[in-house]
Structures are given as structure tokens and as C-alpha cells.
Design a protein around this motif. Structure first.
Motif, mmCIF file in Angstrom:
data_model
loop_
_atom_site.group_PDB
_atom_site.id
_atom_site.type_symbol
_atom_site.label_atom_id
_atom_site.label_comp_id
_atom_site.label_asym_id
_atom_site.label_seq_id
_atom_site.Cartn_x
_atom_site.Cartn_y
_atom_site.Cartn_z
ATOM 1 N N ALA A 177 48.428 82.132 -58.542
ATOM 2 C CA ALA A 177 48.694 82.708 -57.129
ATOM 3 C C ALA A 177 49.645 81.838 -56.283
ATOM 4 O O ALA A 177 50.851 82.094 -55.599
ATOM 5 C CB ALA A 177 47.516 83.008 -56.249
ATOM 6 N N GLN A 178 49.530 80.483 -56.220
ATOM 7 C CA GLN A 178 50.219 79.530 -55.525
ATOM 8 C C GLN A 178 51.757 79.734 -56.170
ATOM 9 O O GLN A 178 52.630 79.764 -55.468
ATOM 10 C CB GLN A 178 49.745 78.265 -55.683
ATOM 11 N N LEU A 179 51.762 79.546 -57.624
ATOM 12 C CA LEU A 179 53.081 79.447 -58.351
ATOM 13 C C LEU A 179 53.739 80.675 -58.093
ATOM 14 O O LEU A 179 55.101 80.920 -57.718
ATOM 15 C CB LEU A 179 52.797 79.233 -59.794
ATOM 16 N N ALA A 180 53.055 81.824 -58.039
ATOM 17 C CA ALA A 180 53.671 83.245 -58.061
ATOM 18 C C ALA A 180 54.422 83.125 -56.520
ATOM 19 O O ALA A 180 55.432 83.844 -56.256
ATOM 20 C CB ALA A 180 52.665 84.177 -58.114
ATOM 21 N N ASP A 181 53.631 82.564 -55.507
ATOM 22 C CA ASP A 181 54.059 82.714 -54.129
ATOM 23 C C ASP A 181 55.298 81.960 -54.148
ATOM 24 O O ASP A 181 56.268 82.237 -53.356
ATOM 25 C CB ASP A 181 52.793 82.235 -53.302
ATOM 26 N N MET A 182 55.394 80.888 -54.765
ATOM 27 C CA MET A 182 56.566 79.951 -54.933
ATOM 28 C C MET A 182 57.750 80.598 -55.366
ATOM 29 O O MET A 182 58.763 80.539 -54.996
ATOM 30 C CB MET A 182 56.245 78.654 -55.416
ATOM 31 N N ARG A 183 57.369 81.256 -56.612
ATOM 32 C CA ARG A 183 58.531 82.032 -57.325
ATOM 33 C C ARG A 183 58.930 83.120 -56.264
ATOM 34 O O ARG A 183 60.330 83.319 -56.047
ATOM 35 C CB ARG A 183 57.886 82.551 -58.577
ATOM 36 N N ARG A 184 58.129 83.787 -55.838
ATOM 37 C CA ARG A 184 58.625 84.935 -54.959
ATOM 38 C C ARG A 184 59.466 84.469 -53.526
ATOM 39 O O ARG A 184 60.403 85.048 -53.222
ATOM 40 C CB ARG A 184 57.341 85.846 -54.285
ATOM 41 N N ALA A 185 58.801 83.097 -52.930
ATOM 42 C CA ALA A 185 59.721 82.619 -51.831
ATOM 43 C C ALA A 185 61.122 82.354 -52.262
ATOM 44 O O ALA A 185 62.186 82.688 -51.673
ATOM 45 C CB ALA A 185 58.776 81.509 -51.297
ATOM 46 N N SER A 186 61.129 81.547 -53.594
ATOM 47 C CA SER A 186 62.210 81.443 -54.162
ATOM 48 C C SER A 186 63.196 82.502 -54.452
ATOM 49 O O SER A 186 64.568 82.175 -54.043
ATOM 50 C CB SER A 186 62.295 80.313 -55.385
ATOM 51 N N PHE A 187 62.603 83.345 -55.175
ATOM 52 C CA PHE A 187 63.566 84.693 -55.177
ATOM 53 C C PHE A 187 63.906 85.334 -54.074
ATOM 54 O O PHE A 187 65.260 85.637 -53.961
ATOM 55 C CB PHE A 187 62.759 85.339 -56.009
ATOM 56 N N SER A 188 63.173 85.151 -53.074
ATOM 57 C CA SER A 188 63.570 86.143 -51.671
ATOM 58 C C SER A 188 64.752 85.038 -51.147
ATOM 59 O O SER A 188 65.659 85.746 -50.468
ATOM 60 C CB SER A 188 62.384 85.813 -50.857
ATOM 61 N N LEU A 189 64.632 83.922 -51.349
ATOM 62 C CA LEU A 189 65.779 83.010 -50.811
ATOM 63 C C LEU A 189 66.936 83.225 -51.603
ATOM 64 O O LEU A 189 68.070 83.204 -50.866
ATOM 65 C CB LEU A 189 65.464 81.710 -50.717
ATOM 66 N N PHE A 190 66.935 83.296 -52.699
ATOM 67 C CA PHE A 190 68.140 83.601 -53.765
ATOM 68 C C PHE A 190 68.793 85.046 -53.369
ATOM 69 O O PHE A 190 69.946 84.952 -53.178
ATOM 70 C CB PHE A 190 67.709 83.555 -55.169
ATOM 71 N N VAL A 191 67.869 86.018 -52.934
ATOM 72 C CA VAL A 191 68.364 87.326 -52.751
ATOM 73 C C VAL A 191 68.998 87.165 -51.384
ATOM 74 O O VAL A 191 70.036 87.761 -51.094
ATOM 75 C CB VAL A 191 67.113 88.402 -52.496
ATOM 76 N N GLN A 192 68.673 86.519 -50.590
ATOM 77 C CA GLN A 192 69.125 86.364 -49.175
ATOM 78 C C GLN A 192 70.662 85.505 -49.168
ATOM 79 O O GLN A 192 71.590 85.924 -48.550
ATOM 80 C CB GLN A 192 68.476 85.336 -47.935
ATOM 81 N N GLN A 193 70.607 84.499 -50.044
ATOM 82 C CA GLN A 193 71.842 84.074 -50.294
ATOM 83 C C GLN A 193 73.013 84.918 -51.063
ATOM 84 O O GLN A 193 74.034 84.781 -50.750
ATOM 85 C CB GLN A 193 71.794 82.583 -51.450
ATOM 86 N N VAL A 194 72.394 85.603 -51.775
ATOM 87 C CA VAL A 194 73.363 86.659 -52.494
ATOM 88 C C VAL A 194 73.954 87.734 -51.692
ATOM 89 O O VAL A 194 74.876 88.027 -51.376
ATOM 90 C CB VAL A 194 72.689 87.394 -53.631
ATOM 91 N N ALA A 195 72.809 87.941 -50.609
ATOM 92 C CA ALA A 195 73.420 89.230 -49.683
ATOM 93 C C ALA A 195 74.394 88.284 -48.736
ATOM 94 O O ALA A 195 75.432 88.902 -48.441
ATOM 95 C CB ALA A 195 72.092 89.346 -48.755
ATOM 96 N N TRP A 196 74.031 87.154 -48.192
ATOM 97 C CA TRP A 196 75.306 86.454 -47.339
ATOM 98 C C TRP A 196 76.410 86.127 -48.038
ATOM 99 O O TRP A 196 77.482 86.328 -47.536
ATOM 100 C CB TRP A 196 74.588 84.916 -46.873
ATOM 101 N N ALA A 197 76.370 85.767 -49.288
ATOM 102 C CA ALA A 197 77.538 85.413 -50.153
ATOM 103 C C ALA A 197 78.512 86.868 -50.193
ATOM 104 O O ALA A 197 79.688 86.902 -50.331
ATOM 105 C CB ALA A 197 77.277 85.032 -51.489
ATOM 106 N N SER A 198 77.662 87.833 -50.646
ATOM 107 C CA SER A 198 78.409 89.106 -50.887
ATOM 108 C C SER A 198 78.884 89.627 -49.601
ATOM 109 O O SER A 198 79.972 90.172 -49.644
ATOM 110 C CB SER A 198 77.030 90.222 -51.357
ATOM 111 N N GLY A 199 78.350 89.367 -48.329
ATOM 112 C CA GLY A 199 78.837 89.846 -47.192
ATOM 113 C C GLY A 199 80.083 89.027 -46.673
ATOM 114 O O GLY A 199 80.999 89.594 -46.281
ATOM 115 N N ILE A 200 79.956 87.656 -46.911
ATOM 116 C CA ILE A 200 81.250 86.748 -46.715
ATOM 117 C C ILE A 200 82.429 87.190 -47.505
ATOM 118 O O ILE A 200 83.467 87.261 -46.952
ATOM 119 C CB ILE A 200 80.511 85.343 -46.872
ATOM 120 N N LEU A 201 81.975 87.431 -48.847
ATOM 121 C CA LEU A 201 83.281 87.825 -49.816
ATOM 122 C C LEU A 201 83.551 89.096 -49.526
ATOM 123 O O LEU A 201 84.824 89.267 -49.661
ATOM 124 C CB LEU A 201 82.629 87.740 -51.199
ATOM 125 N N PHE A 202 82.779 90.139 -48.932
ATOM 126 C CA PHE A 202 83.235 91.240 -48.516
ATOM 127 C C PHE A 202 84.178 91.435 -47.272
ATOM 128 O O PHE A 202 85.372 92.017 -47.291
ATOM 129 C CB PHE A 202 82.128 91.968 -48.263
#
Length: 395
Positions: A177-202
Motif C-alpha cells: 500500500a505504501q509503494l502504491a501510494d508512492m507510485r500514485r504520488a509520482s504519477f500524479s506529479l508526472f501528470v502535473q508536469q505534463v499538464a504544465w509542459a503542455s500548457g507552456i508549449l501550447f
């Protein structure tokens, strides 16, 4: 050079904004392509992450650990029943052990824990399972008498195994459960980075598109202005009373205006691409003209170009030679040197000047004749008067 719409006329093409647009368009295209490739890479990585989440053995881990504990409990319960009922069949006990054995083997030999990064914490569980199976399997596979005699020991081992499995299962599930939480947090951060990068590039792409549209608009305005200037220049050249001839560095005519057609008698089709030397230079001057062109091409030395006005003789299509006043300027277009000659037919001026000279000479000659006549007449008149005066003095 013909009419303002003459396709043979060559005028300077656009200036500042148009040149800037031409330089920036490839750069903008490269930036846009790089931005699209970067976005594509981000979305491919995002898709890979989503795919890995879909294949994450979360349900398998929880289900297998839970089923392992449940099968261990069922085997323990059946062992207890067998011990309380000495006359009961041992087949059900063996069947429950076989079920537990199969479940244990899936944990011992499976790769789900390695995929979930739980290999280290599952190692103690595997050790306990392996020890229990190695001790219990020979007993279960023995004859009925031996098995029934060993049931109390098997029950004790089963209870101990179940308690250990209970503790270890909770630890495994909590760790996962701890590992899954870490993976979800990392994935959430990556999604945010993708969203910011996409917005800036747009935003960058929108700005680049706006810049490209603005440059294109300015380039169109520059092109229209250049066209208007070209039309005005064409009208000015075509209505000039002086002949305007444009030639390249090889001496080929590339421009021939209407006044040149009138003065020299050649049509524009005849003049364009013809040799300037053969067209208007008198035969006696062609060698000097060709030598000057060769010198200019080899050394760049120009003696009469950009040196003001001077007089020279020219020749018409019908072979008539006449005087002209000439001024030559040089320019460059598309990396090649061009010469623009302004020629004026001064036949009437030369004729008028000659008439004045002839009148002057006649007047001078008349004056000299008058002076000579008066001198002669004065001498002739003085001679008889001198004789008369002498005779009067004698008398």
C-alpha cells in the motif's frame, strides 16, 4: 524595358520585413516541430505509465496473499477435524493440503512480488512456507497410519504457520500500500508536469503562430508596397525621354525602355538578351568596349561607370552613327552585377553647336575681309592725295 507589367523587367524584391519573415519561417517551423515531438514524447511516456498501472499486480498480490492465508486456515481446520474424528477419512485432509500447496507454490515460484517491488519483504514468508511444505509434504504423502499418528504435530505446525502468515500478510499488504501510494504520488506529479509542459508549449505555439501570421501579414504588405513602387518605377522608366538600357556583367541587355526603342530602332524582343556591343556600339569602338568589360570582370576595375556624364558615338539599327550623352551606374541584384545606362540623343544639340561655330567662323572671316578692304582702300586713296598735295606745294 517595356510596360510596367513586362515580365522581362527585373526590380528589387522586398526589404526588411519580408527578409526577416523568410529567415524566421524555417526557424519557427523547426521550433514547432520540436515542440510537437516533445509533446508526443511526453504523451507516450504518460501512456506507458498508465499501461504499467493497468498491469500492476496489485489485485494479484492482495488476492494471493489473502487466499494463501485462507487456504492455510482451511488446512488447519481440516487437520483439527481429523484429529477430533479419528475415524474420518484422510482424503479431505490431503485435498486441502494440495490446495494449500498449489497456492504456496504460486507465491514461491511466481514473479508478482518481484514486479511489485516486494521481493525483500516477502522473503521471510517464502522461507516459512518452504520450511512448512518441506516438513509436511512427506507426512501427507505417507500411509494413512503414519499420517493419522502425525496429525497432532501437523496441526501444531499449521497453527504456527497460520499465525506467521497472518502477521506477514499484513506487513506485505501494508508495504505494498505504501509503494502504491508512492507510485500514485509520482504519477500524479508526472501528470502535473505534463499538464504544465503542455500548457507552456501550447502558449509558445500560439505565440509563434501569431508571430508567423503577423510576419506573413507584414510580408504581404511589403510585397504590395514593392509592387506599387515597381509600377511607379516602371511608369517613370517607360515615360522617360532618355533611353534607359540595363545590361549584365556579360554585356547582355536585360532592360530596354520605350525611349531606347525610339532612339535606336530595335524592338524590345530584339534587344533583350542581345549583346550591347553589337547592338549600339559603333564598330570602331567595340574593341575598346569589350576590353573594358573583360578588365572589369577580371579585376573589378570600372573606369567610366559611376563617373558622371560623357559624350560618345552610338549606332542605330539602320547603321546611322550619331552622338549621345551617356551616364552609367552599377548595382547588384541576386548576387550579380548590373549596369544601368542613361543615353540621350544630342544630334540636334551638336548640330546647333556646329551651326554656332560656323556662324562665328563666318563672322570672323567677314571681319577680316572688311579690315583688309579698308586697309587697301586707305592706301589707294592716300597715294593720289599725296601727289595732289605735292603739286600744290610746287605751284
Amino acid at each position: 524595358m517595356g510596360n510596367s507589367s513586362d515580365p522581362k523587367r527585373t526590380y528589387p524584391s522586398s526589404s526588411g520585413i519580408v527578409k526577416s519573415a523568410r529567415v524566421l519561417r524555417p526557424a519557427l517551423l523547426v521550433i514547432m516541430v520540436m515542440a510537437v515531438l516533445f509533446l508526443s514524447a511526453l504523451f507516450l511516456k504518460l501512456r506507458s505509465e498508465l499501461h504499467s498501472f493497468q498491469e500492476e499486480p496489485l489485485d494479484n498480490v492482495n488476492w494471493n496473499v489473502t487466499q494463501l492465508e485462507l487456504d492455510a486456515f482451511r488446512f488447519e481446520s481440516q487437520t483439527e477435524i481429523t484429529m477430533l474424528r479419528p475415524d474420518s477419512s484422510l482424503d479431505e485432509l490431503r485435498r486441502k493440503f494440495d490446495l494449500f500447496y498449489s497456492r504456496a507454490q504460486s507465491v514461491l515460484d511466481g514473479h508478482m512480488f518481484n514486479q511489485a517491488d516486494l521481493a525483500e519483504i516477502v522473503s521471510p514468508m517464502k522461507a516459512v512456507l518452504s520450511d512448512f511444505i518441506s516438513k509436511t509434504t512427506p507426512i501427507i504423502d505417507s500411509d494413512n497410519a503414519t499420517l493419522r499418528a502425525m496429525v497432532p504435530m501437523v496441526l501444531s505446525n499449521a497453527k504456527s504457520l497460520r499465525e506467521d502468515l497472518r502477521t506477514m500478510s499484513v506487513e506485505v499488504i501494508d508495504k505494498y500500500a505504501q509503494l502504491a501510494d508512492m507510485r500514485r504520488a509520482s504519477f500524479s506529479l508526472f501528470v502535473q508536469q505534463v499538464a504544465w509542459a503542455s500548457g507552456i508549449l501550447f502558449v509558445i505555439l500560439v505565440q509563434l503562430l501569431a508571430l508567423a501570421l503577423w510576419l506573413n501579414h507584414r510580408a504581404e504588405q511589403e510585397a504590395l508596397e514593392t509592387q506599387r513602387v515597381s509600377h511607379r518605377l516602371g511608369a517613370t522608366v517607360d515615360t522617360s525621354l532618355d533611353a534607359i538600357i540595363m545590361a549584365d556583367q556579360d554585356g547582355k541587355v536585360v532592360g530596354f525602355n520605350n525611349a531606347a526603342v525610339t532612339i535606336f530602332g530595335y524592338s524590345q524582343d530584339e534587344a533583350i538578351n542581345a549583346s550591347l556591343s553589337d547592338l549600339i556600339i559603333p564598330p570602331q569602338h567595340r574593341a575598346a568596349h569589350n576590353a573594358g568589360m573583360d578588365r572589369m570582370r577580371q579585376t573589378g576595375e570600372m573606369r567610366i561607370v559611376n563617373s558622371g556624364r560623357f559624350r560618345i558615338s552610338a549606332i542605330r539599327k539602320d547603321g546611322a552613327e550619331f552622338p549621345i550623352e551617356l551616364s552609367i551606374a552599377s548595382t547588384e541584384e541576386a548576387g550579380r552585377k548590373l549596369f544601368v545606362a542613361y543615353l540621350r540623343d544630342i544630334s540636334h544639340r551638336v548640330a546647333a553647336e556646329q551651326a554656332v561655330i560656323d556662324a562665328r567662323d563666318e563672322a570672323i572671316a567677314a571681319g577680316k575681309a572688311k579690315t583688309s578692304f579698308m586697309a587697301v582702300m586707305s592706301h589707294e586713296m592716300r597715294t593720289p592725295l599725296n601727289g595732289l598735295m605735292a603739286a600744290l606745294e610746287v605751284a
